[in-house]
Design an enzyme around this catalytic site. Structure first.
Site, mmCIF file in Angstrom:
data_model
loop_
_atom_site.group_PDB
_atom_site.id
_atom_site.type_symbol
_atom_site.label_atom_id
_atom_site.label_comp_id
_atom_site.label_asym_id
_atom_site.label_seq_id
_atom_site.Cartn_x
_atom_site.Cartn_y
_atom_site.Cartn_z
ATOM 1 N N ALA A 16 0.845 -1.197 0.000
ATOM 2 C CA ALA A 16 0.000 0.000 0.000
ATOM 3 C C ALA A 16 0.878 1.243 0.000
ATOM 4 O O ALA A 16 0.669 2.172 -0.792
ATOM 5 C CB ALA A 16 -0.918 -0.022 1.215
ATOM 6 N N ASP A 179 -1.696 -8.841 -12.010
ATOM 7 C CA ASP A 179 -0.373 -9.355 -12.348
ATOM 8 C C ASP A 179 0.363 -8.098 -12.797
ATOM 9 O O ASP A 179 0.113 -7.597 -13.890
ATOM 10 C CB ASP A 179 -0.447 -10.383 -13.482
ATOM 11 N N HIS A 180 1.217 -7.562 -11.929
ATOM 12 C CA HIS A 180 1.700 -6.209 -12.230
ATOM 13 C C HIS A 180 2.570 -6.154 -13.486
ATOM 14 O O HIS A 180 2.798 -5.083 -14.026
ATOM 15 C CB HIS A 180 2.361 -5.547 -11.017
ATOM 16 N N HIS A 242 3.889 -14.189 -14.042
ATOM 17 C CA HIS A 242 4.433 -13.122 -14.890
ATOM 18 C C HIS A 242 4.995 -13.615 -16.222
ATOM 19 O O HIS A 242 4.719 -13.059 -17.277
ATOM 20 C CB HIS A 242 5.529 -12.362 -14.137
HETATM 21 P P1 NAD Z 1 2.440 -6.476 4.653
HETATM 22 O O1 NAD Z 1 2.726 -7.601 5.589
HETATM 23 O O2 NAD Z 1 3.379 -5.342 4.600
HETATM 24 O O3 NAD Z 1 1.006 -5.869 5.010
HETATM 25 C C1 NAD Z 1 -0.053 -6.677 5.393
HETATM 26 C C2 NAD Z 1 -1.277 -5.840 5.741
HETATM 27 O O4 NAD Z 1 -2.276 -6.760 6.151
HETATM 28 C C3 NAD Z 1 -1.098 -4.835 6.872
HETATM 29 O O5 NAD Z 1 -1.816 -3.665 6.545
HETATM 30 C C4 NAD Z 1 -1.785 -5.521 8.072
HETATM 31 O O6 NAD Z 1 -2.376 -4.616 8.975
HETATM 32 C C5 NAD Z 1 -2.850 -6.304 7.357
HETATM 33 N N1 NAD Z 1 -3.295 -7.449 8.152
HETATM 34 C C6 NAD Z 1 -2.602 -8.556 8.512
HETATM 35 N N2 NAD Z 1 -3.375 -9.366 9.260
HETATM 36 C C7 NAD Z 1 -4.568 -8.760 9.367
HETATM 37 C C8 NAD Z 1 -5.777 -9.080 10.023
HETATM 38 N N3 NAD Z 1 -5.939 -10.217 10.717
HETATM 39 N N4 NAD Z 1 -6.802 -8.204 9.924
HETATM 40 C C9 NAD Z 1 -6.670 -7.065 9.239
HETATM 41 N N5 NAD Z 1 -5.570 -6.708 8.579
HETATM 42 C C10 NAD Z 1 -4.525 -7.537 8.667
HETATM 43 O O7 NAD Z 1 2.206 -7.135 3.223
HETATM 44 P P2 NAD Z 1 2.464 -6.477 1.768
HETATM 45 O O8 NAD Z 1 3.897 -6.612 1.425
HETATM 46 O O9 NAD Z 1 1.862 -5.126 1.742
HETATM 47 O O10 NAD Z 1 1.686 -7.476 0.792
HETATM 48 C C11 NAD Z 1 0.291 -7.484 0.646
HETATM 49 C C12 NAD Z 1 -0.114 -8.433 -0.462
HETATM 50 O O11 NAD Z 1 0.459 -8.025 -1.673
HETATM 51 C C13 NAD Z 1 0.317 -9.880 -0.269
HETATM 52 O O12 NAD Z 1 -0.671 -10.709 -0.847
HETATM 53 C C14 NAD Z 1 1.579 -9.986 -1.080
HETATM 54 O O13 NAD Z 1 1.798 -11.301 -1.505
HETATM 55 C C15 NAD Z 1 1.215 -9.089 -2.234
HETATM 56 N N6 NAD Z 1 2.349 -8.538 -2.925
HETATM 57 C C16 NAD Z 1 3.238 -7.716 -2.296
HETATM 58 C C17 NAD Z 1 4.278 -7.158 -2.996
HETATM 59 C C18 NAD Z 1 5.250 -6.210 -2.336
HETATM 60 O O14 NAD Z 1 6.084 -5.716 -3.067
HETATM 61 N N7 NAD Z 1 5.184 -5.936 -1.071
HETATM 62 C C19 NAD Z 1 4.436 -7.459 -4.349
HETATM 63 C C20 NAD Z 1 3.521 -8.282 -4.968
HETATM 64 C C21 NAD Z 1 2.484 -8.805 -4.244
#
Ligand code: NAD
Length: 488
Positions: A16, A179-180, A242
Site C-alpha cells: 500500500a 499481475d503487475h 508473470h
Molecule cells: P504487509 O505484511 O506489509 O502488510 C499486510 C497488511 O495486512 C497490513 O496492513 C496488516 O495490517 C494487514 N493485516 C494482517 N493481518 C490482518 C488481520 N488479521 N486483519 C486485518 N488486517 C490484517 O504485506 P504487503 O507486502 O503489503 O503485501 C500485501 C499483499 O500483496 C500480499 O498478498 C503480497 O503477496 C502481495 N504482494 C506484495 C508485494 C510487495 O512488493 N510488497 C508485491 C507483490 C504482491
C-alpha cells in the site's frame, strides 16, 4: 468514470505504501480519479484518521514518481481517506466498516459503487471475500469489484479452491487479479505493436520467427521475504504468473475486436495450445537453479542457503529456464524460451524475438554470416523497442554489421504499472488483469514441473550470484542451435 468507494484491506502494509498510495495520488493529479470518491483503509493496528492520512502523505513523499506534492492539493486528496481497524478474520468486525462506508456514501452523496482491494497475505483472500458478503458490504445498488494481489494459489488445487471461495461472493467479471507485469507499459504495448503495425503483423509467425526469448532477471536476493519465497521458489513466484502472462501477450493473435473479452480469449487460446510436459520429461525442457555466493553489482553476497530465514537444506529454485512449445499452426516449430532468476548479473525484463535468416545457407563461412534480425522489447527497468538490422559499415571497408535502431519513446514521467492497472479497474476495464482461466491453465502447465522438482527429477544447479544463471540454461538453447541474446 463512476463515483465510488475504495476499500483498501492491508492499508498499513508495505505494498500500500510503496505502490498503491503513490498510484492513487498520481491518478488524482492526472484527473483520472472518479468525480467523487471515498477511500477507506483497513488494517489491524488502531489508528486515527489523522495518523492514517499522515502515513499516506509520507508514502507519497517517499515513493511517488512525483515526490514533491503541492500542499493544498495533497490536503484535498488526503481528506478523502478514512481509517477503520478491523481484524479481517472476525466477521463481527466488518459491521463498523460497513458503517464507515455507508456514512461516507451519505456524506458525499456517492452511489453504492464499491471497490475492494485485498493488499493482504493470501491466507486472508477468501475470508475477507466471505465477510464482505456476510456483513452486507457486497450488497450494493451499484457495482462491486474485487482487486486481488498475487499469489493466486500455491498450486492448481489451492488455486481452484480459492477461486471457488471467491466466486461465492464475487462473479468472474467482478474479480480483477493483479499481475503487475500486465501493468507494465511495454507489455501492454505488445498487442498494439502487432495490431497497429502491419509490418510486424505480417512477420508474427513461424515462417519468419526463429525463436522468442523472455527474460525476467533480478539482481536482488530474497531480501526480507525468505519466509514466503522459500516455500514458493521462482517457478511459483515468477513463471506461473508473470512469465506465462508475457508469453501469452507475445504469442496471442490479434483479435477482431480489441475488447477485454476478445483479448483475454486470445490469450487463453495460447495457453490452451502450450504443449503439456510429462513429469518424467520435465528435465529435458526445464533448468532449475539456486544461487551460491558471488558478487552482484560490485558487492559480495551470500548464497541462497546462507540467507536469513532460508532452510539450510532448502531445494528451492531461485532460477528457472524453460523451453516452451505452442502447438498452434502459427507457432509450430518456434521455441519460446523463458527464464527468470534472482541474484542475476543484471536487472532486466525483456522479450527478444529472433527472426529467421532464409539466406543463411548462402554464406559459406560462419564469420561472413550476418547476425539475425532481432526485435527487442525492453520492459524493465528501461522501456523501449529496438530492432537489430544489418547494415554496411562504410568506415569498416563496407563490412556488414548489425546496428540497433531504437524506437524508445520518451520514458520520462511514464505512469507506473499500478497507476495503469488501478485506472483500468476504476473504469471497469479488465483487459490487463488475469482471467481465472488463464490462471488455471498456467497452473495446469506448471503442475508437472512442480512435481518433477519435488521428486528431484530435475537437477538443482548452483549458479554464482551475479552470473546469468547456470550453464545448463545456455545448453538448453545451444541444443537447438540458439543462444540467449543481449546477456552483458
Ligand atoms: P504487509 O505484511 O506489509 O502488510 C499486510 C497488511 O495486512 C497490513 O496492513 C496488516 O495490517 C494487514 N493485516 C494482517 N493481518 C490482518 C488481520 N488479521 N486483519 C486485518 N488486517 C490484517 O504485506 P504487503 O507486502 O503489503 O503485501 C500485501 C499483499 O500483496 C500480499 O498478498 C503480497 O503477496 C502481495 N504482494 C506484495 C508485494 C510487495 O512488493 N510488497 C508485491 C507483490 C504482491
Amino acid at each position: 468514470m463512476d463515483s465510488m468507494t475504495f476499500v483498501l484491506f492491508g492499508s498499513t502494509g508495505d505494498l500500500a505504501k510503496r505502490k498503491i498510495y503513490p498510484a492513487l495520488y498520481n491518478l488524482y493529479l492526472d484527473k483520472k480519479m472518479p468525480p467523487a470518491f471515498s477511500i477507506v483503509g483497513v488494517g489491524r493496528r488502531e489508528w486515527s484518521d489523522e495518523e492514517f492520512q499522515a502515513s499516506i502523505a509520507q508514502s507519497i513523499r517517499t515513493f511517488s514518481r512525483r515526490p514533491h506534492p503541492d500542499p493544498s492539493e495533497l490536503e484535498t486528496f488526503l481528506a478523502a481517506f478514512r481509517y477503520c481497524a478491523v481484524d479481517v478474520t472476525d466477521p463481527e468486525a466488518f459491521h463498523p466498516l460497513l458503517s464507515v462506508v455507508t456514512q461516507r456514501e451519505t456524506e458525499l452523496g456517492l452511489p453504492e459503487n464499491r471497490m475492494f482491494y485485498l493488499s493482504v497475505a493470501p491466507e486472508f483472500f477468501d475470508v475477507i471475500a466471505a465477510n464482505i458478503k456476510a456483513c452486507g458490504l457486497g450488497e450494493t445498488t451499484g457495482w462491486k469489484r474485487l482487486i486481488i494481489e498475487k499469489p493466486f494459489g500455491h498450486d492448481l488445487n489451492s488455486a481452484r479452491q480459492l477461486n471457488e471461495k471467491l466466486s461465492a461472493a464475487f462473479s468472474e467479471e467482478e474479480i480483477y487479479r493483479i499481475d503487475h507485469y500486465l501493468g507494465k507499459p511495454m507489455v501492454q504495448n505488445l498487442e498494439a505493436l502487432e495490431f497497429a503495425n502491419p509490418v510486424f503483423q505480417a512477420l508474427w509467425n513461424n515462417q519468419y520467427i526463429a525463436n522468442v526469448q523472455i527474460t525476467a532477471g533480478e539482481t536482488v536476493g530474497v531480501e526480507e521475504r525468505a519466509g514466503y519465497y522459500d516455500q514458493a521458489g521462482a517457478l511459483r513466484d515468477m513463471v506461473q504468473n508473470h512469465l506465462l502472462q508475457m508469453l501469452m501477450m507475445t504469442a496471442m493473435h490479434v483479435p477482431k475486436r480489441m475488447t477485454a473479452s476478445d483479448i483475454r480469449a486470445e490469450k487463453r487460446k495460447v495457453m490452451e495450445a502450450v504443449r503439456p510436459l510429462k513429469t518424467e520429461d520435465v528435465w529435458k525442457h526445464v533448468v532449475r537453479g539456486q544461487y551460491g555466493a558471488g558478487e552482484v553489482l560490485g558487492k559480495k553476497v551470500v548464497g541462497y542457503l546462507e540467507e536469513p530465514g532460508v532452510r539450510p537444506d532448502s531445494q528451492t529454485d531461485t532460477f528457472v529456464a524453460a523451453r516452451v512449445w505452442i502447438d498452434d499452426p502459427f507457432w509450430q516449430g518456434v521455441p519460446f524460451y523463458i527464464r527468470t532468476g534472482k541474484r542475476m548479473k543484471e536487472k532486466s525484463t525483456r522479450i527478444v524475438i529472433e527472426f529467421k535468416n532464409p539466406l543463411e545457407k548462402l554464406y559459406r563461412q560462419k564469420r561472413e554470416k550476418p547476425a539475425p534480425n532481432l526485435l527487442i522489447i525492453s520492459v524493465n527497468p528501461d522501456e523501449g523497442i529496438a530492432l537489430q538490422v544489418n547494415s554496411k559499415n562504410p568506415s569498416n571497408r563496407g563490412k556488414i554489421e548489425p546496428v540497433t535502431v531504437d524506437f524508445s519513446a520518451g520514458t520520462e514521467d511514464v505512469p507506473e504499472a499500478y497507476e495503469l492497472l488501478l485506472f483500468d479497474a476504476l473504469r471497469g476495464d479488465s483487459t490487463y488483469f488475469a482471467h481465472w482461466k488463464e490462471v488455471e491453465l498456467s497452473w495446469i502447465w506448471v503442475e508437472p514441473i512442480l512435481q518433477a522438482f519435488r521428486e528431484n527429477l530435475v537437477p538443482l544447479h548452483e549458479y554464482t550470484a551475479g552470473s546469468h544463471g547456470p550453464k545448463q540454461a545456455r545448453d538448453l538453447l545451444a541444443a537447438d542451435g540458439f543462444s540467449w541474446w543481449l546477456d552483458k
